[in-house]
Write a protein that holds these residues in place. Structure first.
Motif, mmCIF file in Angstrom:
data_model
loop_
_atom_site.group_PDB
_atom_site.id
_atom_site.type_symbol
_atom_site.label_atom_id
_atom_site.label_comp_id
_atom_site.label_asym_id
_atom_site.label_seq_id
_atom_site.Cartn_x
_atom_site.Cartn_y
_atom_site.Cartn_z
ATOM 1 N N LEU A 26 75.700 32.639 50.218
ATOM 2 C CA LEU A 26 76.503 33.600 49.440
ATOM 3 C C LEU A 26 77.003 32.940 48.146
ATOM 4 N N LYS A 27 77.518 31.727 48.287
ATOM 5 C CA LYS A 27 78.050 31.060 47.098
ATOM 6 C C LYS A 27 76.930 30.699 46.114
ATOM 7 N N ASN A 28 75.779 30.278 46.649
ATOM 8 C CA ASN A 28 74.652 29.955 45.756
ATOM 9 C C ASN A 28 74.240 31.175 44.935
ATOM 10 N N HIS A 29 74.215 32.356 45.581
ATOM 11 C CA HIS A 29 73.867 33.582 44.842
ATOM 12 C C HIS A 29 74.932 33.875 43.778
ATOM 13 N N MET A 30 76.189 33.660 44.147
ATOM 14 C CA MET A 30 77.270 33.939 43.192
ATOM 15 C C MET A 30 77.207 33.015 41.981
ATOM 16 N N ARG A 31 76.870 31.766 42.240
ATOM 17 C CA ARG A 31 76.752 30.793 41.145
ATOM 18 C C ARG A 31 75.723 31.292 40.119
ATOM 19 N N PHE A 32 74.605 31.822 40.615
ATOM 20 C CA PHE A 32 73.582 32.334 39.699
ATOM 21 C C PHE A 32 74.002 33.635 39.024
ATOM 22 N N ILE A 33 74.747 34.463 39.745
ATOM 23 C CA ILE A 33 75.248 35.692 39.118
ATOM 24 C C ILE A 33 76.128 35.300 37.921
ATOM 25 N N GLY A 34 76.998 34.307 38.132
ATOM 26 C CA GLY A 34 77.871 33.827 37.048
ATOM 27 C C GLY A 34 77.064 33.275 35.881
ATOM 28 N N LYS A 35 76.031 32.491 36.190
ATOM 29 C CA LYS A 35 75.198 31.895 35.133
ATOM 30 C C LYS A 35 74.494 32.974 34.317
ATOM 31 N N ARG A 36 73.883 33.922 35.025
ATOM 32 C CA ARG A 36 73.123 34.953 34.308
ATOM 33 C C ARG A 36 74.048 35.856 33.485
ATOM 34 N N ARG A 37 75.203 36.186 34.015
ATOM 35 C CA ARG A 37 76.139 37.028 33.245
ATOM 36 C C ARG A 37 76.516 36.324 31.938
ATOM 37 N N PHE A 38 76.785 35.026 32.064
ATOM 38 C CA PHE A 38 77.153 34.252 30.881
ATOM 39 C C PHE A 38 75.989 34.200 29.887
ATOM 40 N N GLU A 39 74.782 33.938 30.391
ATOM 41 C CA GLU A 39 73.616 33.821 29.512
ATOM 42 C C GLU A 39 73.326 35.136 28.786
ATOM 43 N N ILE A 40 73.480 36.252 29.501
ATOM 44 C CA ILE A 40 73.221 37.560 28.879
ATOM 45 C C ILE A 40 74.173 37.765 27.692
ATOM 46 N N ALA A 41 75.454 37.427 27.907
ATOM 47 C CA ALA A 41 76.425 37.550 26.811
ATOM 48 C C ALA A 41 76.074 36.577 25.682
ATOM 49 N N LEU A 42 75.654 35.364 26.062
ATOM 50 C CA LEU A 42 75.340 34.350 25.048
ATOM 51 C C LEU A 42 74.135 34.763 24.189
ATOM 52 N N TYR A 43 73.081 35.280 24.816
ATOM 53 C CA TYR A 43 71.898 35.692 24.052
ATOM 54 C C TYR A 43 72.259 36.810 23.068
ATOM 55 N N LYS A 44 73.109 37.734 23.518
ATOM 56 C CA LYS A 44 73.525 38.824 22.628
ATOM 57 C C LYS A 44 74.305 38.258 21.447
ATOM 58 N N ASN A 45 75.202 37.309 21.723
ATOM 59 C CA ASN A 45 75.995 36.714 20.645
ATOM 60 C C ASN A 45 75.140 35.868 19.706
ATOM 61 N N MET A 46 74.122 35.216 20.266
ATOM 62 C CA MET A 46 73.222 34.412 19.422
ATOM 63 C C MET A 46 72.454 35.319 18.464
ATOM 64 N N LYS A 47 72.048 36.466 18.999
ATOM 65 C CA LYS A 47 71.305 37.429 18.186
ATOM 66 C C LYS A 47 72.152 37.871 16.983
ATOM 67 N N GLU A 48 73.415 38.165 17.257
ATOM 68 C CA GLU A 48 74.326 38.577 16.189
ATOM 69 C C GLU A 48 74.562 37.439 15.197
ATOM 70 N N GLU A 49 74.716 36.227 15.711
ATOM 71 C CA GLU A 49 75.006 35.062 14.874
ATOM 72 C C GLU A 49 73.855 34.803 13.893
ATOM 73 N N VAL A 50 72.631 34.886 14.415
ATOM 74 C CA VAL A 50 71.458 34.646 13.562
ATOM 75 C C VAL A 50 71.382 35.739 12.493
ATOM 76 N N ALA A 51 71.605 36.984 12.911
ATOM 77 C CA ALA A 51 71.529 38.108 11.964
ATOM 78 C C ALA A 51 72.577 37.954 10.864
ATOM 79 N N LYS A 52 73.764 37.484 11.258
ATOM 80 C CA LYS A 52 74.859 37.318 10.299
ATOM 81 C C LYS A 52 74.508 36.250 9.261
ATOM 82 N N LYS A 53 73.889 35.156 9.737
ATOM 83 C CA LYS A 53 73.605 34.030 8.833
ATOM 84 C C LYS A 53 72.330 34.207 8.028
ATOM 85 N N ARG A 54 71.290 34.776 8.676
ATOM 86 C CA ARG A 54 69.983 34.817 8.004
ATOM 87 C C ARG A 54 69.385 36.201 7.903
#
Ligand SMILES: [Zn+2]
Length: 342
Positions: free
Chosen positions: A134-162
């Motif tokens: 259960l905890k191993n699955h939760m650890r990955f849920i946390g990782k993926r949620r964070f990564e999804i937000a990060l990829y979206k923010n990276m997309k915005e950051e690149v668009a803003k700069k270039r």
């Protein structure tokens, strides 16, 4: 098969360039990861579904086990071996492998059987095994949620700069699609595991290796990994198969250092039939080879390994180990604890 990216193959010139840009990188990363952490923050406890403002800092490896290998409250990360200037080489026990998805009350109850070292006087129960999964699955849920937000923010950051860039957008969109699919799978696994615990179902996981060693191993690990091949080179998981119907079958590994002994466990979900050959082959190995195989698997497939600072430097500079540890996928969530050291 595409060649795996190996961090250890980064040459001196690239390392020097990283060192030069480290402050800029850390600043940017700190800003983006801070925002992404905020964006991915849940509003409800994943387990009890109650609304909360504050979430518990849950540890992927119980902090009480990690403390058995810590020196002055710190442990080494795998970057102590790979040695990339942009990542931390050590961490405090309190922020090693943590995720924030459940409330304090749930955290103190739902893992309590397996986190209690006294329960390892006997062979672990079905309930303890299910709590680990259960905890191993939760650890990955946390990782993926964070990564999804990060990829979206990276997309915005690149668009803003270039400005909008079709190639960057397509690359990040693909990462987002895969991360979203992964997230749905881990949520499904989590729900299933929760049910196993609540209903008290037995034999839902198969513990094919359990060993109590009479000394404290200098490594701590808890997680699920996705093996590509078995010992004879037969495919277990085709990680390039992105079909919605294809389900990756994972292997759970625990290495728990205790005060004067250690517990090592390998188990799978009972219907993960593609791992059957692997565990038969594994069980036929001698004791020393089993431990070597576990080391190879965790160092090559995960970043969630924590090591004692008492491990000799000679071990950390071993070229073969560096190559294995460098064979990791890029996990942005693993560097969300970087501190800006200006
Ligand atoms: Zn809760």
């Amino acid at each position: 098969m595409a060649e795996l990216f190996n961090f250890n193959n980064i040459d001196t010139a690239e390392r020097k360039s990283m060192e030069k840009n480290i402050i800029d990188f850390k600043r940017l990363h700190s800003r983006l990861s801070g925002k992404s952490r905020k964006d991915s923050k849940p509003s409800h406890c994943l387990y009890c579904k109650q609304q909360h403002n504050r979430f518990c800092n849950s540890h992927s490896i119980p902090a009480s086990f990690l403390r058995n290998i810590a020196v002055d409250g710190k442990v080494y990360t795998t970057n102590r071996i790979i040695d990339l200037p942009i990542f931390d080489t050590e961490r405090g026990v309190n922020n090693s492998g943590t995720f924030q998805l459940i409330c304090r009350k749930c955290d103190s109850v739902i893992f309590s059987d397996y986190e209690n070292y006294l329960n390892y006087n006997e062979r672990p129960t079905d309930r303890m095994i299910a709590q680990i999964a259960l905890k191993n699955h939760m650890r990955f849920i946390g990782k993926r949620r964070f990564e999804i937000a990060l990829y979206k923010n990276m997309k915005e950051e690149v668009a803003k700069k270039r400005g909008r860039n079709h190639h960057v957008d397509a690359f990040l969109d693909d990462m987002l699609r895969v991360a979203n699919l992964d997230l749905l799978e881990y949520i499904k696994d989590f729900k299933n595991c929760k049910k196993i615990i609540e209903k008290g179902w037995a034999n839902e996981h198969y513990l094919f290796y359990y060993e109590k060693i009479d000394y404290t191993v200098p490594i701590a690990f808890q997680g699920e990994v996705c093996l590509n091949f078995d010992f004879q080179g037969n495919t277990i998981n085709d990680v390039y198969n992105k079909s919605k119907k294809y389900k990756l079958q994972t292997l759970h590994i625990s290495i728990f250092p205790m005060e004067s002994q250690s517990i090592i466990m390998l188990f799978i979900k009972k219907d993960n039939k593609r791992l059957r050959q692997f565990y038969k082959q594994f069980n036929s190995l001698c004791h020393a080879d089993k431990l070597s195989a576990i080391n190879f698997i965790i160092f090559s497939l995960s970043e969630d390994i924590f090591m004692s600072k008492t491990i000799h430097d000679e071990f950390m500079v071993n070229e073969r180990l560096k190559n294995v540890a460098g064979l990791t996928s890029i996990q942005f969530s693993e560097i969300d604890n970087i501190k800006v050291t200006v």
